[in-house]
Design a protein around this motif. Sequence first.
Motif, PDB file in Angstrom:
ATOM      1  N   LEU A 161      47.876  14.024  47.238  1.00  0.00           N
ATOM      2  CA  LEU A 161      47.455  15.415  47.066  1.00  0.00           C
ATOM      3  C   LEU A 161      46.823  15.695  45.701  1.00  0.00           C
ATOM      4  O   LEU A 161      46.435  16.828  45.415  1.00  0.00           O
ATOM      5  N   ARG A 162      46.716  14.680  44.882  1.00  0.00           N
ATOM      6  CA  ARG A 162      46.306  14.889  43.493  1.00  0.00           C
ATOM      7  C   ARG A 162      44.972  15.623  43.366  1.00  0.00           C
ATOM      8  O   ARG A 162      44.816  16.504  42.527  1.00  0.00           O
ATOM      9  N   ASP A 163      44.018  15.281  44.220  1.00  0.00           N
ATOM     10  CA  ASP A 163      42.697  15.923  44.128  1.00  0.00           C
ATOM     11  C   ASP A 163      42.612  17.181  44.988  1.00  0.00           C
ATOM     12  O   ASP A 163      42.013  18.181  44.581  1.00  0.00           O
ATOM     13  N   ALA A 164      43.233  17.136  46.183  1.00  0.00           N
ATOM     14  CA  ALA A 164      43.082  18.246  47.129  1.00  0.00           C
ATOM     15  C   ALA A 164      43.937  19.452  46.770  1.00  0.00           C
ATOM     16  O   ALA A 164      43.537  20.601  47.009  1.00  0.00           O
ATOM     17  N   ASP A 165      45.119  19.209  46.202  1.00  0.00           N
ATOM     18  CA  ASP A 165      46.051  20.310  45.916  1.00  0.00           C
ATOM     19  C   ASP A 165      46.862  19.952  44.673  1.00  0.00           C
ATOM     20  O   ASP A 165      48.015  19.541  44.767  1.00  0.00           O
ATOM     21  N   TRP A 193      51.782  18.171  41.721  1.00  0.00           N
ATOM     22  CA  TRP A 193      52.702  18.144  40.595  1.00  0.00           C
ATOM     23  C   TRP A 193      54.106  18.603  40.994  1.00  0.00           C
ATOM     24  O   TRP A 193      55.096  18.138  40.435  1.00  0.00           O
ATOM     25  N   ARG A 194      54.191  19.482  41.992  1.00  0.00           N
ATOM     26  CA  ARG A 194      55.519  19.842  42.501  1.00  0.00           C
ATOM     27  C   ARG A 194      56.203  18.612  43.088  1.00  0.00           C
ATOM     28  O   ARG A 194      57.391  18.378  42.862  1.00  0.00           O
ATOM     29  N   ARG A 195      55.440  17.826  43.828  1.00  0.00           N
ATOM     30  CA  ARG A 195      56.001  16.601  44.406  1.00  0.00           C
ATOM     31  C   ARG A 195      56.371  15.596  43.301  1.00  0.00           C
ATOM     32  O   ARG A 195      57.368  14.891  43.404  1.00  0.00           O
ATOM     33  N   ALA A 196      55.583  15.554  42.256  1.00  0.00           N
ATOM     34  CA  ALA A 196      55.895  14.653  41.144  1.00  0.00           C
ATOM     35  C   ALA A 196      57.229  15.032  40.512  1.00  0.00           C
ATOM     36  O   ALA A 196      58.030  14.150  40.152  1.00  0.00           O
ATOM     37  N   ARG A 197      57.484  16.329  40.365  1.00  0.00           N
ATOM     38  CA  ARG A 197      58.767  16.769  39.802  1.00  0.00           C
ATOM     39  C   ARG A 197      59.926  16.385  40.721  1.00  0.00           C
ATOM     40  O   ARG A 197      61.003  15.998  40.250  1.00  0.00           O
TER      41      ARG A 197
END
Length: 246
Positions: free
Chosen positions: A187-191, A196-200
Motif C-alpha cells: 500500500l506504500r504508493d496507493a495509500d 504507515w498504519r500497517r507499519a505501526r
Amino acid sequence: MYYHLSYLGAPLSYLWLSTTPPALIREEMGRAWDMGARRMWIANAGDIKPAELQIDYFLSLAWDIEGTRAQPIETWVGQWAQDALGNGTGKQAAALLGDYYRLNFARRPEHLQWYLPGEKPHASPLTIAEADERLAGFAAMERRVAALRPLIPPARADAFFELLDYPLSASAAANRRFFAAEAHDALRDADPAESWRRARIAAEAQETLTALTRRYNREVPAGNGAGSWRSSPPTANGAASARACR
C-alpha cells in the motif's frame, strides 16, 4: 518408526512453536502401527519445550494405541489441559488449541515467508483481504485466551502461560507482524496513510513478541537459569532461530 515433531533442515525448519496437530500424529502413527511398525517408535522433538502436548500424545499412542486413538482428539486434549491447568478449564483450553492447530498448520509460524532460502524474496499469495481474514481468526483466538486467563488458579499461572498463552499469543503476533508488513509494502504508493498504519501494527507486534519471549525465557521462575533449551521467534525476515537459555 522415526517421527518429526520438530524439524531442522531443508527446505525450512520448524523449531519455534509446536504446531503439529494431535489428529495428524494419530493418523500417521496409526498408519505406521497398522503397517507393522510395532517394535520401536522414536520422536524427534528437538526439546521437550514447547512440544509437551505432542510428546505426551505420541507416548500415549505408543503405550495404548487402540485406546488412545479411539478417543476423540478433543476429549484427550481436554483431559490433558484439565490435568495441567485445573479449575474445569480443560474443555475451553481444548477448543482454543483446536483453533491454534487449525490456523497454524495451514501455515506454520516459522514458514510465514513464502520463499525458500536462496530464492528471490516475494510476497505471499494472499490478498490483503485474505490476510486480514486470517488475522481476524487469530484475534478471536487471542480474545478467548484473555477470557480464560483469569480463570486459571494462581498456582497454575506459569503452566498456563507456557503451555497455552505463549504459543497462541506469540503465533498471533507473528502473523500480525508478517502480514501487516506485507500490507505496508503493498500500500506504500496507493495509500500512504494506511501503509504507515500497517507499519505501526507490525512494529507493535514485534514488541509484543519480544516481551512474550522474554517472559517465557527469563521471567517464568521455573525456566530462569534451568539450563533448558528455549525457542525464540523467527527473525523479522521469517528465518527460524533458536537459542540456549542458561
